[in-house]
Design a protein around this motif. Structure first.
Motif, PDB file in Angstrom:
ATOM      1  N   CYS A 166     106.385  87.667  92.268  1.00 20.03           N
ATOM      2  CA  CYS A 166     105.855  87.197  90.979  1.00 20.03           C
ATOM      3  C   CYS A 166     105.307  85.779  91.065  1.00 20.03           C
ATOM      4  N   SER A 182     100.797  88.128  87.592  1.00 21.89           N
ATOM      5  CA  SER A 182     102.148  88.542  87.212  1.00 21.89           C
ATOM      6  C   SER A 182     102.515  88.255  85.767  1.00 21.89           C
ATOM      7  N   TYR A 183     101.762  87.384  85.100  1.00 26.41           N
ATOM      8  CA  TYR A 183     102.130  86.968  83.751  1.00 26.41           C
ATOM      9  C   TYR A 183     100.923  87.077  82.826  1.00 26.41           C
ATOM     10  N   GLN A 193      97.929  92.019  83.101  1.00 25.24           N
ATOM     11  CA  GLN A 193      98.637  91.698  84.338  1.00 25.24           C
ATOM     12  C   GLN A 193      98.838  92.953  85.176  1.00 25.24           C
ATOM     13  N   ARG A 239     101.638  93.273  87.740  1.00 25.80           N
ATOM     14  CA  ARG A 239     102.790  92.645  88.387  1.00 25.80           C
ATOM     15  C   ARG A 239     103.222  93.536  89.553  1.00 25.80           C
ATOM     16  N   ASN A 290     111.010  85.735  85.281  1.00 25.84           N
ATOM     17  CA  ASN A 290     110.588  85.310  83.945  1.00 25.84           C
ATOM     18  C   ASN A 290     111.155  83.940  83.598  1.00 25.84           C
ATOM     19  N   SER A 326     107.852  82.103  83.190  1.00 25.82           N
ATOM     20  CA  SER A 326     107.340  82.511  81.879  1.00 25.82           C
ATOM     21  C   SER A 326     108.109  81.790  80.774  1.00 25.82           C
ATOM     22  N   ASP A 344     109.953  86.017  77.010  1.00 20.88           N
ATOM     23  CA  ASP A 344     109.726  87.007  78.073  1.00 20.88           C
ATOM     24  C   ASP A 344     110.989  87.232  78.892  1.00 20.88           C
TER      25      ASP A 344
END
Length: 200
Positions: free
Chosen positions: A48, A55-56, A60, A62, A89, A93, A97
């Motif tokens: 990630c 990935s975010y 996305q 991922r 996450n 993130s 998330d």
């Protein structure tokens, strides 16, 4: 350097968390399961972070989500993949998330494990669908409610949720139904890999 530090931190946290989560059994088997789960959690995080642009976000792919198919080989992978998602996450993130994305992955892995023995023409396609569905629904709603100014848009809320769900779902189809199913097939068809991933 930043990714290397986070990767080491992910491995340490993963080892500790998996050790606490797995049943305390005697001998070699528990150590193997601990190592497998910790490695999978760390690999999820590293994939990630290294592939962060993909990935975010609302759109996305991922790649790490391909690992959501690993519960096909044992329930312990539910812990490893979910922990990996949580850490990825947490490092890359938002707290929203961390909560909803991790919930989607946990539910997906639980249902994937339940579908582990179903095959379509020898492929684990049914087991790949829970990650697609749960992420499309949960993350699609999450993106709409928390990260979209839906009050300023003319489209109704349900339509925005549907649109975001479809974009997330397409990414999950690529990660899980294409890459994840291919990963399972590779492991199942290779004696050495199968032993690594399934040995008790």
């Amino acid at each position: 350097m930043y990714i290397a530090i986070l990767s080491v931190a992910a491995i340490v946290v993963a080892c500790l968390a998996v050790r606490l989560a797995l049943p305390r059994t005697e001998g070699h088997a528990s150590v193997q399961r601990l190592v497998r789960c910790a490695v999978i959690a760390a690999v999820y995080v590293v994939l990630c972070l290294v592939l962060a642009p993909f990935s975010y976000g609302a759109i996305q792919v991922r790649i790490a989500e391909a690992l959501c198919l690993l519960p096909v080989f044992g329930a312990e992978y539910i812990i490893g993949v979910t922990l990996g998602c949580f850490l990825a996450n947490l490092f890359g993130s938002t707290i929203i998330d961390v909560i909803f994305g991790t919930l989607a992955t946990l539910l997906a892995c639980l249902f994937t494990y339940r579908l582990r023995n179903l095959r379509i023409k020898g492929l684990a396609i049914p087991a790949s669908l829970p990650p697609v569905i749960f992420n499309a629904v949960i993350v699609g709603i999450e993106i709409t409610v928390f990260f979209t100014d839906y009050t300023a848009m003319s489209a109704p809320l349900w339509l925005l949720c549907l649109t975001n769900g479809i974009t997330v779902g397409i990414g999950e189809l690529i990660s899980c139904t294409v890459l994840g199913v291919a990963l399972v097939k590779l492991i199942e068809s290779n004696v050495a890999l199968k032993q690594i991933f399934t040995e008790k």
